[in-house]
Motif scaffolding. Structure first.
Motif, PDB file in Angstrom:
ATOM      1  N   GLU A 142       0.944  -1.209   0.071  1.00  0.00           N
ATOM      2  CA  GLU A 142      -0.172  -0.121   0.067  1.00  0.00           C
ATOM      3  C   GLU A 142       0.991   1.323   0.104  1.00  0.00           C
ATOM      4  O   GLU A 142       1.227   1.775   1.125  1.00  0.00           O
ATOM      5  CB  GLU A 142      -0.752  -0.079   1.180  1.00  0.00           C
ATOM      6  N   THR A 144       0.322   4.455  -0.689  1.00  0.00           N
ATOM      7  CA  THR A 144      -0.209   5.448  -0.087  1.00  0.00           C
ATOM      8  C   THR A 144       0.245   5.844   1.170  1.00  0.00           C
ATOM      9  O   THR A 144       0.004   7.065   1.676  1.00  0.00           O
ATOM     10  CB  THR A 144      -1.686   5.760  -0.472  1.00  0.00           C
ATOM     11  N   ARG A 145       0.793   4.888   1.824  1.00  0.00           N
ATOM     12  CA  ARG A 145       1.186   4.889   3.249  1.00  0.00           C
ATOM     13  C   ARG A 145       2.462   5.707   3.045  1.00  0.00           C
ATOM     14  O   ARG A 145       3.124   6.205   4.397  1.00  0.00           O
ATOM     15  CB  ARG A 145       1.249   3.633   3.938  1.00  0.00           C
ATOM     16  N   PHE A 150       2.534  11.416  -5.817  1.00  0.00           N
ATOM     17  CA  PHE A 150       1.394  10.869  -6.935  1.00  0.00           C
ATOM     18  C   PHE A 150       1.004  11.852  -7.546  1.00  0.00           C
ATOM     19  O   PHE A 150       0.548  11.610  -8.770  1.00  0.00           O
ATOM     20  CB  PHE A 150       0.223  10.338  -6.181  1.00  0.00           C
ATOM     21  N   ARG A 166      -8.822  -1.480  -2.956  1.00  0.00           N
ATOM     22  CA  ARG A 166      -8.216  -0.600  -3.708  1.00  0.00           C
ATOM     23  C   ARG A 166      -8.699  -0.250  -5.062  1.00  0.00           C
ATOM     24  O   ARG A 166      -8.255   0.480  -5.781  1.00  0.00           O
ATOM     25  CB  ARG A 166      -6.631  -1.088  -3.999  1.00  0.00           C
ATOM     26  N   TYR A 172      -8.380   7.315  -5.665  1.00  0.00           N
ATOM     27  CA  TYR A 172      -7.234   6.499  -5.407  1.00  0.00           C
ATOM     28  C   TYR A 172      -6.113   7.023  -6.551  1.00  0.00           C
ATOM     29  O   TYR A 172      -6.460   6.992  -7.664  1.00  0.00           O
ATOM     30  CB  TYR A 172      -7.502   4.902  -5.623  1.00  0.00           C
ATOM     31  N   PRO A 173      -5.014   7.414  -6.080  1.00  0.00           N
ATOM     32  CA  PRO A 173      -3.920   8.093  -6.817  1.00  0.00           C
ATOM     33  C   PRO A 173      -3.234   7.132  -7.917  1.00  0.00           C
ATOM     34  O   PRO A 173      -2.524   7.386  -8.724  1.00  0.00           O
ATOM     35  CB  PRO A 173      -3.079   8.693  -5.968  1.00  0.00           C
TER      36      PRO A 173
END
Length: 255
Positions: A142, A144-145, A150, A166, A172-173
């Motif tokens: 993951e 995005t953590r 992005f 997801r 969501y990027p």
């Protein structure tokens, strides 16, 4: 790969991971790129870069880089492109796998350096033209953590995942393609297909034209999933790893 072969490989990979020195690994990737490309990523109309690390808990039990992994860990393509998983006669891990272990080690033990370097490499590549980045080549992390940029100009992020949460979210990027597994029922996949692509492995050399009324596109031609519509099946042919083609339970269940 059989479970026994995987366990043997994992034991050696974890011993190697535990032997690594943070300063030495940082020095290595200061002088060389963290991101790279491979035969599949190079199929496309732009520069495609990827982060190649080891899947699941192959290299360390302290971090699972594929939280939703199933039997796929035995047939993972991380093993498919190696000249040999073990060097002949010596029984040592091959250099390709070692480098993938070192990338994961860098992310987990020198995170700030790793993310800053990844962002710089992406920014530099994008100066020359459009860039596509797949941060999970063999993993399902993951991202995005972490502090990935992005919103970098001229850059598209895309990935495959086995984590349904997801898939299909417009905010969501990362452009996501859901990877079907033996855990999924037909109704599960039909629900995901309402808002996302689904990658599905088929046996043999040919792909069907459709699956349950949804068109099947050839996912082996290019890795540019982000250019394709949602609500399609990304058909993939079953690949062989260095230890030969291992039966994929999903292929058997849904082909």
């Amino acid at each position: 790969m059989t479970p026994k072969q995987y366990q043997n490989l994992a034991r050696q990979a974890r011993v190697y991971y535990d032997s690594l020195n943070i300063a030495e690994v940082v020095k290595e990737f200061t002088a060389s790129s963290i991101l790279n490309s491979n035969t599949k990523l190079k199929k496309g109309d732009r520069v495609n870069l990827g982060f190649e690390a080891t899947p699941a808990t192959l290299a360390t039990l302290d971090f699972n880089s594929c939280e939703a992994a199933t039997s796929c860990k035995l047939t993972c393509l991380v093993f498919a492109t190696m000249t040999a998983i073990f060097e002949s006669k010596s029984g040592k891990l091959c250099n390709t796998l070692k480098k993938r272990i070192r990338r994961l080690f860098l992310l987990l033990n020198a995170t700030e350096f790793c993310i800053q370097k990844i962002n710089l490499e992406i920014e530099s590549a994008a100066l020359a033209g459009p860039v596509a980045v797949r941060l999970n080549v063999f993993t399902d992390i993951e991202w995005t953590r972490y502090g990935i940029s992005f919103d970098a100009p001229n850059v598209t992020f895309y990935d495959y995942t086995k984590i349904k949460a997801r898939a299909g979210h417009s905010d969501y990027p990362i452009d996501i393609t859901y990877s079907a597994s033996e855990r999924d029922s037909e109704s599960d996949l039909l629900e995901v297909l309402r808002h996302s692509r689904v990658a599905m492995v088929f046996p043999g050399k040919s792909l069907p034209k459709e699956w349950n009324g949804f068109p099947v596109i050839d996912g082996d031609v290019t890795d540019n999933r982000y250019l394709e519509p949602k609500s399609v099946i990304v058909g993939l042919r079953q690949k062989a790893t260095q230890h030969g083609k291992t039966e994929n339970k999903f292929v058997k269940a849904f082909s």
